[in-house]
Design a protein around this motif. Structure first.
Motif, PDB file in Angstrom:
ATOM      1  N   VAL A   1      -0.347  -2.593  -0.241  1.00 44.61           N
ATOM      2  CA  VAL A   1       0.675  -2.141   0.029  1.00 44.61           C
ATOM      3  C   VAL A   1       2.275  -1.494  -0.302  1.00 44.61           C
ATOM      4  CG1 VAL A   1       3.049  -2.747   1.839  1.00 44.61           C
ATOM      5  CG2 VAL A   1       1.154  -4.941   1.891  1.00 44.61           C
ATOM      6  N   SER A   2       1.863  -0.233   0.057  1.00 46.68           N
ATOM      7  CA  SER A   2       3.747   0.626  -0.441  1.00 46.68           C
ATOM      8  C   SER A   2       4.296   0.217   0.849  1.00 46.68           C
ATOM      9  CB  SER A   2       2.855   1.950  -1.009  1.00 46.68           C
ATOM     10  OG  SER A   2       2.576   2.614   0.662  1.00 46.68           O
ATOM     11  N   ASP A   3       5.139   1.808  -0.092  1.00 44.52           N
ATOM     12  CA  ASP A   3       6.380   1.832   1.069  1.00 44.52           C
ATOM     13  C   ASP A   3       6.173   2.615   2.770  1.00 44.52           C
ATOM     14  OD1 ASP A   3       8.174   0.397  -0.784  1.00 44.52           O
ATOM     15  OD2 ASP A   3       8.916   2.317  -0.874  1.00 44.52           O
ATOM     16  N   GLU A   4       5.135   3.277   2.238  1.00 45.56           N
ATOM     17  CA  GLU A   4       4.600   3.856   3.877  1.00 45.56           C
ATOM     18  C   GLU A   4       3.350   3.072   4.630  1.00 45.56           C
ATOM     19  OE1 GLU A   4       4.614   5.440   0.546  1.00 45.56           O
ATOM     20  OE2 GLU A   4       6.752   6.612   0.824  1.00 45.56           O
ATOM     21  N   MET A   5       2.748   2.481   3.517  1.00 49.09           N
ATOM     22  CA  MET A   5       1.155   2.708   3.856  1.00 49.09           C
ATOM     23  C   MET A   5       0.380   0.822   3.791  1.00 49.09           C
ATOM     24  SD  MET A   5      -1.383   5.510   3.892  1.00 49.09           S
ATOM     25  CE  MET A   5      -1.836   5.532   1.445  1.00 49.09           C
ATOM     26  N   LEU A   6      -0.377   0.155   4.249  1.00 46.83           N
ATOM     27  CA  LEU A   6      -0.805  -1.113   3.735  1.00 46.83           C
ATOM     28  C   LEU A   6      -2.683  -0.810   3.814  1.00 46.83           C
ATOM     29  CD1 LEU A   6      -1.181  -3.724   4.206  1.00 46.83           C
ATOM     30  CD2 LEU A   6      -0.648  -3.720   6.553  1.00 46.83           C
ATOM     31  N   ALA A   7      -2.815  -0.525   2.614  1.00 46.70           N
ATOM     32  CA  ALA A   7      -4.573  -1.314   3.099  1.00 46.70           C
ATOM     33  C   ALA A   7      -4.732  -2.208   3.345  1.00 46.70           C
ATOM     34  CB  ALA A   7      -5.240  -0.269   1.806  1.00 46.70           C
ATOM     35  N   ILE A   8      -6.222  -2.263   4.503  1.00 44.07           N
ATOM     36  CA  ILE A   8      -7.283  -3.571   4.274  1.00 44.07           C
ATOM     37  C   ILE A   8      -8.040  -3.456   4.261  1.00 44.07           C
ATOM     38  CG2 ILE A   8      -6.581  -5.853   5.802  1.00 44.07           C
ATOM     39  CD1 ILE A   8      -4.260  -4.876   6.658  1.00 44.07           C
ATOM     40  N   LEU A  44      -2.628   0.096  -4.053  1.00 43.02           N
ATOM     41  CA  LEU A  44      -2.202   1.242  -3.259  1.00 43.02           C
ATOM     42  C   LEU A  44      -1.010   1.727  -4.731  1.00 43.02           C
ATOM     43  CD1 LEU A  44      -1.778   0.884   0.695  1.00 43.02           C
ATOM     44  CD2 LEU A  44      -3.317   3.032  -0.997  1.00 43.02           C
ATOM     45  N   SER A  45      -0.604   3.126  -4.484  1.00 39.23           N
ATOM     46  CA  SER A  45      -0.510   3.294  -5.941  1.00 39.23           C
ATOM     47  C   SER A  45       1.304   3.448  -5.211  1.00 39.23           C
ATOM     48  CB  SER A  45      -0.743   4.559  -6.184  1.00 39.23           C
ATOM     49  OG  SER A  45      -0.611   5.790  -5.230  1.00 39.23           O
ATOM     50  N   GLU A  46       2.300   3.230  -5.714  1.00 41.24           N
ATOM     51  CA  GLU A  46       3.492   3.232  -4.878  1.00 41.24           C
ATOM     52  C   GLU A  46       4.271   4.675  -5.079  1.00 41.24           C
ATOM     53  OE1 GLU A  46       4.973   0.510  -4.298  1.00 41.24           O
ATOM     54  OE2 GLU A  46       3.370  -1.205  -3.951  1.00 41.24           O
ATOM     55  N   MET A  47       3.431   5.382  -5.814  1.00 44.86           N
ATOM     56  CA  MET A  47       4.318   6.486  -5.634  1.00 44.86           C
ATOM     57  C   MET A  47       3.184   7.273  -5.079  1.00 44.86           C
ATOM     58  SD  MET A  47       5.901   5.878  -8.238  1.00 44.86           S
ATOM     59  CE  MET A  47       7.261   7.168  -8.337  1.00 44.86           C
ATOM     60  N   GLY A  48       4.634   8.939  -4.434  1.00 49.22           N
ATOM     61  CA  GLY A  48       3.492   9.477  -3.626  1.00 49.22           C
ATOM     62  C   GLY A  48       4.703   9.497  -1.762  1.00 49.22           C
ATOM     63  N   ASN A  49       4.417  10.726  -1.510  1.00 47.19           N
ATOM     64  CA  ASN A  49       4.701  10.176   0.347  1.00 47.19           C
ATOM     65  C   ASN A  49       3.560  10.402   1.215  1.00 47.19           C
ATOM     66  OD1 ASN A  49       7.744  10.472  -0.615  1.00 47.19           O
ATOM     67  ND2 ASN A  49       7.155  12.675  -1.131  1.00 47.19           N
ATOM     68  N   GLY A  50       3.357   9.201   2.148  1.00 52.38           N
ATOM     69  CA  GLY A  50       2.603   8.786   2.942  1.00 52.38           C
ATOM     70  C   GLY A  50       1.299   8.726   1.855  1.00 52.38           C
ATOM     71  N   SER A  51      -0.051   9.490   2.768  1.00 49.93           N
ATOM     72  CA  SER A  51      -1.239   9.514   2.646  1.00 49.93           C
ATOM     73  C   SER A  51      -1.488  10.727   1.509  1.00 49.93           C
ATOM     74  CB  SER A  51      -2.289   9.545   2.849  1.00 49.93           C
ATOM     75  OG  SER A  51      -2.220  11.297   4.074  1.00 49.93           O
ATOM     76  N   GLU A  52      -1.052  12.032   1.520  1.00 46.96           N
ATOM     77  CA  GLU A  52      -0.790  12.923   0.954  1.00 46.96           C
ATOM     78  C   GLU A  52      -0.894  12.962  -1.061  1.00 46.96           C
ATOM     79  OE1 GLU A  52       2.401  12.792   2.448  1.00 46.96           O
ATOM     80  OE2 GLU A  52       1.242  13.573   4.609  1.00 46.96           O
ATOM     81  N   ASP A  53      -0.159  12.000  -1.463  1.00 52.62           N
ATOM     82  CA  ASP A  53       0.103  11.860  -2.703  1.00 52.62           C
ATOM     83  C   ASP A  53      -0.157  10.068  -3.510  1.00 52.62           C
ATOM     84  OD1 ASP A  53       1.332  13.939  -3.259  1.00 52.62           O
ATOM     85  OD2 ASP A  53       3.087  13.795  -2.912  1.00 52.62           O
ATOM     86  N   LYS A  54      -1.317   9.423  -2.567  1.00 52.70           N
ATOM     87  CA  LYS A  54      -1.191   8.286  -2.675  1.00 52.70           C
ATOM     88  C   LYS A  54      -2.979   7.689  -3.424  1.00 52.70           C
ATOM     89  CE  LYS A  54       2.136   5.885  -0.916  1.00 52.70           C
ATOM     90  NZ  LYS A  54       3.006   5.025  -1.961  1.00 52.70           N
ATOM     91  N   HIS A  55      -3.169   7.260  -4.007  1.00 52.33           N
ATOM     92  CA  HIS A  55      -4.390   6.391  -4.692  1.00 52.33           C
ATOM     93  C   HIS A  55      -4.598   4.810  -4.385  1.00 52.33           C
ATOM     94  CE1 HIS A  55      -3.217  10.176  -6.904  1.00 52.33           C
ATOM     95  NE2 HIS A  55      -4.121  10.654  -6.984  1.00 52.33           N
TER      96      HIS A  55
END
Length: 161
Positions: A1-8, A44-55
């Motif tokens: 889980v990150s602020d913008e996305m949840l990965a399952i 998921l990485s905590e840094m970045g906005n949306g999926s643009e900067d996520k890893h």
């Protein structure tokens, strides 16, 4: 889980990771990671906005440790240019909530990736941004966490910093 996305991890196919918007619960369209073998653990990485900067970091059933770049993505497969194998025989990992630092605990060492996305930029830069520290003791049943900017490893109830 990150602020913008949840990965399952998909329960019907444990090789696939789906992504959802945390605010709406809607699936993130055109974003799916398909791995070669079943997935054991994801983060998921905590840094970045949306999926643009996520890893997305993951450990698969073979205990291999992978990093996926979710930037400008539609659909990923392991052999694509947007994934990188970070290690083998990895037991645990953790993203820093305050920076983009990623740590993982392997069979004999603790690896610290200060700039993990460098893996997608330049091999020499990635090597310069990675530190490996010898780790004594069994990594089985271990947990890695961040306390502020320090890394803690918990092994058999004992905490090492």
């Amino acid at each position: 889980v990150s602020d913008e996305m949840l990965a399952i991890v998909d329960c019907s196919n444990e090789k696939i990771v789906n992504f959802y918007h945390t605010k709406s619960g809607d699936i993130v369209s055109n974003l799916e990671v398909s791995h070669r073998v079943e997935i054991k653990s994801i983060g998921l990485s905590e840094m970045g906005n949306g999926s643009e900067d996520k890893h997305l970091a993951l450990i698969d059933k073979s205990c291999d440790f992978w990093l996926y770049n979710l930037s400008n993505s539609t659909k990923f497969e392991e052999r694509c240019a947007e994934c990188f194998k970070l290690g083998v025989q990895v037991r645990a990992f953790k993203w820093s909530e305050k920076s983009g630092i990623l740590v993982c605990l392997g069979a004999e060492n603790l690896s610290i990736f200060y700039f993990p996305e460098a893996a997608f930029i330049d091999a020499e830069l990635f090597s310069d941004c990675t530190e490996k520290r010898k780790f004594s003791g069994s990594s089985a049943g271990s947990k890695v966490s961040f306390v502020g900017d320090k890394v803690e490893v918990k092994v058999n109830g004992r905490i090492e910093r």
